[in-house]
Design an enzyme around this catalytic site. Structure first.
Site, PDB file in Angstrom:
ATOM      1  CB  CYS A  90      35.618  56.041  59.648  1.00 29.19           C
ATOM      2  SG  CYS A  90      36.444  54.679  60.767  1.00 29.19           S
ATOM      3  CG  HIS A 180      32.883  57.467  62.853  1.00 32.77           C
ATOM      4  ND1 HIS A 180      32.090  57.089  61.654  1.00 32.77           N
ATOM      5  CD2 HIS A 180      33.682  56.296  63.170  1.00 32.77           C
ATOM      6  CE1 HIS A 180      32.548  55.838  61.297  1.00 32.77           C
ATOM      7  NE2 HIS A 180      33.472  55.502  62.224  1.00 32.77           N
ATOM      8  CD  GLU A 182      29.550  59.882  60.885  1.00 29.70           C
ATOM      9  OE1 GLU A 182      29.616  58.533  60.718  1.00 29.70           O
ATOM     10  OE2 GLU A 182      30.755  60.455  61.472  1.00 29.70           O
TER      11      GLU A 182
END
Length: 232
Positions: A90, A180, A182
């Protein structure tokens, strides 16, 4: 050979989350530095095996308000230039683009929030990193800004439904992803600011209900990055 990846964190609400256990399972250790809290950002990667730059609410050009971004971009330039492994997530993706001569601006269509299908380009389907994701795999976007111009030599690996860059290869072993891979529901919960309550809640609910499915896919992406790092 070092098996430690340097992870730069820009704010407490955007932690590495699942990156740490997933890379550990692949044989790598993470050294997380909270740059926003004063942790030093080195000018060179040094003995670290790779670099991973996380997201944050600030913009890629907000150097005055967040001076550590200057050092982060300098580190990205040197690391990519040396052909060493880099993954930007990001904001990290946007910082890499700007550092190397690209452009990032506020998305004229407004903020992107929620799961979107991964839409690889031809190059993205066979790329060593993004080839881990099948076309249509849901990925979480939560961003105000987008890369509007990639730096010279960068290759777009995926584009969102609006045509924005979802991922790019910035060098032989350097990547950025706008999404994202994660996050956990707990992390997404911290990002809610009620600017768009319904969309924010829908995104959180989707991650909560589909966490196992999403994590299986996203872990494959991080696993590919680990393979690149461990290849030396």
């Amino acid at each position: 050979m070092s098996t430690t990846v340097l992870v730069l964190q820009h704010e407490r609400d955007c932690p590495p989350a699942m990156i740490v256990p997933w890379l550990a399972a692949a044989g790598l250790r993470c050294e997380v530095r909270a740059a926003d809290e004063g942790a030093a950002v080195p000018s060179e990667l040094g003995e670290h095996a790779g670099l991973l730059v996380l997201g944050g609410r600030m913009g890629a050009g907000d150097d005055h308000a967040h001076p550590h971004l200057i050092s982060t971009k300098q580190l990205l330039v040197s690391t990519v230039g040396q052909g060493r492994p880099v993954l930007g997530v990001c904001l990290g993706h946007q910082l890499t683009a700007v550092a190397l001569g690209g452009e990032v601006r506020r998305n004229p269509r407004g903020r992107t929030v929620g799961l979107q299908p991964w839409a690889p380009t031809h190059e993205g389907r066979s790329d060593p990193l993004t080839g881990a994701l099948a076309a249509g795999t849901p990925v979480l976007h939560w961003n105000d800004d987008v890369v509007t111009r990639l730096p010279p030599g960068a290759v777009p690996l995926g584009r969102s439904r609006d045509g924005d860059v979802q991922a790019a290869r910035f060098g032989p072993r350097a990547w950025g992803v706008q999404f994202h891979p994660e996050v956990t529901p707990a992390v997404v919960e911290q990002w809610r600011d009620d600017r768009e309550p319904e969309r924010e809640q829908a995104a959180l609910t989707a991650v909560q209900e589909r966490q196992a499915e999403l994590h299986r896919a996203w872990e494959q992406l991080l696993g590919r990055f680990a393979q690149v790092v461990l290849a030396g």
